[in-house]
Design a protein around this motif. Structure first.
Motif, PDB file in Angstrom:
ATOM      1  N   LEU A   1      -7.867   3.495   5.592  1.00 48.88           N
ATOM      2  CA  LEU A   1      -6.751   4.418   5.413  1.00 48.88           C
ATOM      3  C   LEU A   1      -7.145   5.886   5.510  1.00 48.88           C
ATOM      4  CD1 LEU A   1      -4.929   2.680   2.428  1.00 48.88           C
ATOM      5  CD2 LEU A   1      -4.241   2.682   4.830  1.00 48.88           C
ATOM      6  N   THR A   2      -8.357   6.223   5.099  1.00 52.55           N
ATOM      7  CA  THR A   2      -8.766   7.631   5.085  1.00 52.55           C
ATOM      8  C   THR A   2     -10.249   7.769   5.343  1.00 52.55           C
ATOM      9  OG1 THR A   2      -8.810   9.679   3.793  1.00 52.55           O
ATOM     10  CG2 THR A   2      -9.066   7.631   2.565  1.00 52.55           C
ATOM     11  N   ARG A   3     -10.622   8.834   5.990  1.00 51.67           N
ATOM     12  CA  ARG A   3     -12.027   9.134   6.238  1.00 51.67           C
ATOM     13  C   ARG A   3     -12.531  10.210   5.278  1.00 51.67           C
ATOM     14  NH1 ARG A   3     -13.768   5.729   9.783  1.00 51.67           N
ATOM     15  NH2 ARG A   3     -12.742   5.427  11.770  1.00 51.67           N
ATOM     16  N   ALA A   4     -11.697  10.607   4.324  1.00 51.10           N
ATOM     17  CA  ALA A   4     -12.079  11.649   3.374  1.00 51.10           C
ATOM     18  C   ALA A   4     -13.316  11.201   2.588  1.00 51.10           C
ATOM     19  CB  ALA A   4     -10.931  11.951   2.424  1.00 51.10           C
ATOM     20  N   PRO A   5     -14.363  12.023   2.557  1.00 52.55           N
ATOM     21  CA  PRO A   5     -15.585  11.641   1.855  1.00 52.55           C
ATOM     22  C   PRO A   5     -15.470  11.767   0.338  1.00 52.55           C
ATOM     23  CG  PRO A   5     -15.821  13.809   2.792  1.00 52.55           C
ATOM     24  CD  PRO A   5     -14.489  13.290   3.243  1.00 52.55           C
TER      25      PRO A   5
ATOM     26  N   THR B   1     -10.333  -9.263   1.832  1.00 46.47           N
ATOM     27  CA  THR B   1     -10.415  -7.814   2.016  1.00 46.47           C
ATOM     28  C   THR B   1     -10.679  -7.137   0.671  1.00 46.47           C
ATOM     29  OG1 THR B   1      -8.902  -7.851   3.911  1.00 46.47           O
ATOM     30  CG2 THR B   1      -9.146  -5.746   2.763  1.00 46.47           C
ATOM     31  N   THR B   2     -11.597  -6.191   0.664  1.00 45.62           N
ATOM     32  CA  THR B   2     -11.895  -5.466  -0.576  1.00 45.62           C
ATOM     33  C   THR B   2     -11.125  -4.152  -0.611  1.00 45.62           C
ATOM     34  OG1 THR B   2     -13.766  -4.259   0.362  1.00 45.62           O
ATOM     35  CG2 THR B   2     -14.240  -6.398  -0.681  1.00 45.62           C
ATOM     36  N   LEU B   3     -11.014  -3.615  -1.798  1.00 42.11           N
ATOM     37  CA  LEU B   3     -10.376  -2.315  -1.960  1.00 42.11           C
ATOM     38  C   LEU B   3     -11.143  -1.256  -1.170  1.00 42.11           C
ATOM     39  CD1 LEU B   3      -8.187  -0.598  -3.286  1.00 42.11           C
ATOM     40  CD2 LEU B   3      -9.658  -0.410  -5.303  1.00 42.11           C
ATOM     41  N   GLY B   4     -12.465  -1.344  -1.166  1.00 43.57           N
ATOM     42  CA  GLY B   4     -13.279  -0.392  -0.416  1.00 43.57           C
ATOM     43  C   GLY B   4     -12.979  -0.417   1.074  1.00 43.57           C
ATOM     44  N   ALA B   5     -12.838  -1.610   1.640  1.00 43.60           N
ATOM     45  CA  ALA B   5     -12.528  -1.740   3.071  1.00 43.60           C
ATOM     46  C   ALA B   5     -11.146  -1.181   3.372  1.00 43.60           C
ATOM     47  CB  ALA B   5     -12.630  -3.198   3.501  1.00 43.60           C
ATOM     48  N   LEU B   6     -10.197  -1.427   2.485  1.00 38.22           N
ATOM     49  CA  LEU B   6      -8.843  -0.925   2.681  1.00 38.22           C
ATOM     50  C   LEU B   6      -8.831   0.602   2.649  1.00 38.22           C
ATOM     51  CD1 LEU B   6      -5.769  -1.465   2.954  1.00 38.22           C
ATOM     52  CD2 LEU B   6      -5.686  -1.333   0.452  1.00 38.22           C
ATOM     53  N   VAL B   7      -9.461   1.187   1.648  1.00 37.87           N
ATOM     54  CA  VAL B   7      -9.492   2.652   1.539  1.00 37.87           C
ATOM     55  C   VAL B   7     -10.172   3.252   2.770  1.00 37.87           C
ATOM     56  CG1 VAL B   7     -10.394   4.609   0.232  1.00 37.87           C
ATOM     57  CG2 VAL B   7      -9.360   2.687  -0.979  1.00 37.87           C
ATOM     58  N   ALA B   8     -11.266   2.653   3.224  1.00 36.60           N
ATOM     59  CA  ALA B   8     -11.971   3.154   4.403  1.00 36.60           C
ATOM     60  C   ALA B   8     -11.089   3.114   5.644  1.00 36.60           C
ATOM     61  CB  ALA B   8     -13.250   2.355   4.630  1.00 36.60           C
TER      62      ALA B   8
ATOM     63  N   VAL C   1       0.860  -1.186   0.000  1.00 34.57           N
ATOM     64  CA  VAL C   1       0.000   0.000   0.000  1.00 34.57           C
ATOM     65  C   VAL C   1       0.890   1.229   0.000  1.00 34.57           C
ATOM     66  CG1 VAL C   1      -1.821   1.263   1.204  1.00 34.57           C
ATOM     67  CG2 VAL C   1      -1.775  -1.243   1.288  1.00 34.57           C
ATOM     68  N   ASN C   2       0.827   1.985  -1.087  1.00 37.42           N
ATOM     69  CA  ASN C   2       1.665   3.175  -1.239  1.00 37.42           C
ATOM     70  C   ASN C   2       3.136   2.853  -0.959  1.00 37.42           C
ATOM     71  OD1 ASN C   2      -0.679   4.515  -1.853  1.00 37.42           O
ATOM     72  ND2 ASN C   2      -0.848   5.547   0.106  1.00 37.42           N
ATOM     73  N   GLY C   3       3.575   1.698  -1.451  1.00 40.16           N
ATOM     74  CA  GLY C   3       4.980   1.310  -1.348  1.00 40.16           C
ATOM     75  C   GLY C   3       5.382   0.610  -0.063  1.00 40.16           C
ATOM     76  N   GLU C   4       4.438   0.421   0.863  1.00 43.85           N
ATOM     77  CA  GLU C   4       4.763  -0.237   2.130  1.00 43.85           C
ATOM     78  C   GLU C   4       3.969  -1.538   2.252  1.00 43.85           C
ATOM     79  OE1 GLU C   4       4.431   2.226   5.579  1.00 43.85           O
ATOM     80  OE2 GLU C   4       5.369   3.932   4.580  1.00 43.85           O
ATOM     81  N   ASN C   5       4.650  -2.605   2.677  1.00 48.14           N
ATOM     82  CA  ASN C   5       3.970  -3.885   2.853  1.00 48.14           C
ATOM     83  C   ASN C   5       2.997  -3.803   4.019  1.00 48.14           C
ATOM     84  OD1 ASN C   5       5.267  -5.082   0.714  1.00 48.14           O
ATOM     85  ND2 ASN C   5       6.835  -6.036   1.964  1.00 48.14           N
ATOM     86  N   ARG C   6       1.859  -4.468   3.842  1.00 46.40           N
ATOM     87  CA  ARG C   6       0.823  -4.472   4.873  1.00 46.40           C
ATOM     88  C   ARG C   6       0.153  -5.838   4.844  1.00 46.40           C
ATOM     89  NH1 ARG C   6      -3.417  -0.342   6.878  1.00 46.40           N
ATOM     90  NH2 ARG C   6      -1.731   1.110   6.544  1.00 46.40           N
ATOM     91  N   GLU C   7      -0.158  -6.343   6.011  1.00 45.73           N
ATOM     92  CA  GLU C   7      -0.881  -7.612   6.134  1.00 45.73           C
ATOM     93  C   GLU C   7      -2.378  -7.317   6.202  1.00 45.73           C
ATOM     94  OE1 GLU C   7       0.322 -10.825   6.172  1.00 45.73           O
ATOM     95  OE2 GLU C   7       2.273  -9.954   5.704  1.00 45.73           O
TER      96      GLU C   7
ATOM     97  N   LEU D   1      -4.557   7.692  -3.231  1.00 44.31           N
ATOM     98  CA  LEU D   1      -4.190   9.097  -3.302  1.00 44.31           C
ATOM     99  C   LEU D   1      -5.356   9.947  -2.830  1.00 44.31           C
ATOM    100  CD1 LEU D   1      -2.712   8.868  -6.882  1.00 44.31           C
ATOM    101  CD2 LEU D   1      -1.427   8.878  -4.760  1.00 44.31           C
ATOM    102  N   THR D   2      -5.048  10.969  -2.036  1.00 46.20           N
ATOM    103  CA  THR D   2      -6.054  11.900  -1.548  1.00 46.20           C
ATOM    104  C   THR D   2      -5.706  13.290  -2.057  1.00 46.20           C
ATOM    105  OG1 THR D   2      -6.303  10.571   0.440  1.00 46.20           O
ATOM    106  CG2 THR D   2      -7.226  12.772   0.513  1.00 46.20           C
ATOM    107  N   ALA D   3      -6.676  13.943  -2.683  1.00 49.57           N
ATOM    108  CA  ALA D   3      -6.461  15.304  -3.176  1.00 49.57           C
ATOM    109  C   ALA D   3      -6.363  16.258  -1.988  1.00 49.57           C
ATOM    110  CB  ALA D   3      -7.613  15.715  -4.083  1.00 49.57           C
TER     111      ALA D   3
END
Length: 66
Positions: A25-29, A16-23, A5-11, A60-62
Motif C-alpha cells: 500500500l505504501t513505500r513510506a519508510p 498474507t501478513t500485515l507487513g506484506a499488505l502495508v508494503a 482496508v481503510n473501509g474498502e473490501n480487498r481480496e 495511516l500515513t503521517a
C-alpha cells in the motif's frame, strides 16, 4: 479471502501478513501506523501478523504540513 482496508473490501491470498499488505500500500519508510480490528499493531509485529478472512485493517500515513 476478503479483508477490509481503510473501509474498502480487498481480496488477498491466504497467509498474507500485515507487513506484506502495508508494503503493497505504501513505500513510506516511516510515519506509517496499522491497526487490525481496531487494535494498533506495533511495526515489529507486522511480519508475524497473519491476516484472516473478514479482518478490518486501517493503514495511516503521517503527512507533514501546517
Amino acid at each position: 479471502m476478503t479483508i477490509s482496508v481503510n473501509g474498502e473490501n480487498r481480496e488477498v491470498d491466504a497467509g498474507t501478513t500485515l507487513g506484506a499488505l502495508v508494503a503493497a500500500l505504501t513505500r513510506a519508510p516511516s510515519g506509517v501506523a496499522a491497526a487490525l480490528n481496531e487494535t494498533v499493531v506495533p511495526r515489529g509485529q507486522w511480519d508475524a501478523t497473519v491476516l484472516g478472512d473478514g479482518d478490518r485493517i486501517e493503514v495511516l500515513t503521517a503527512v507533514q504540513g501546517g
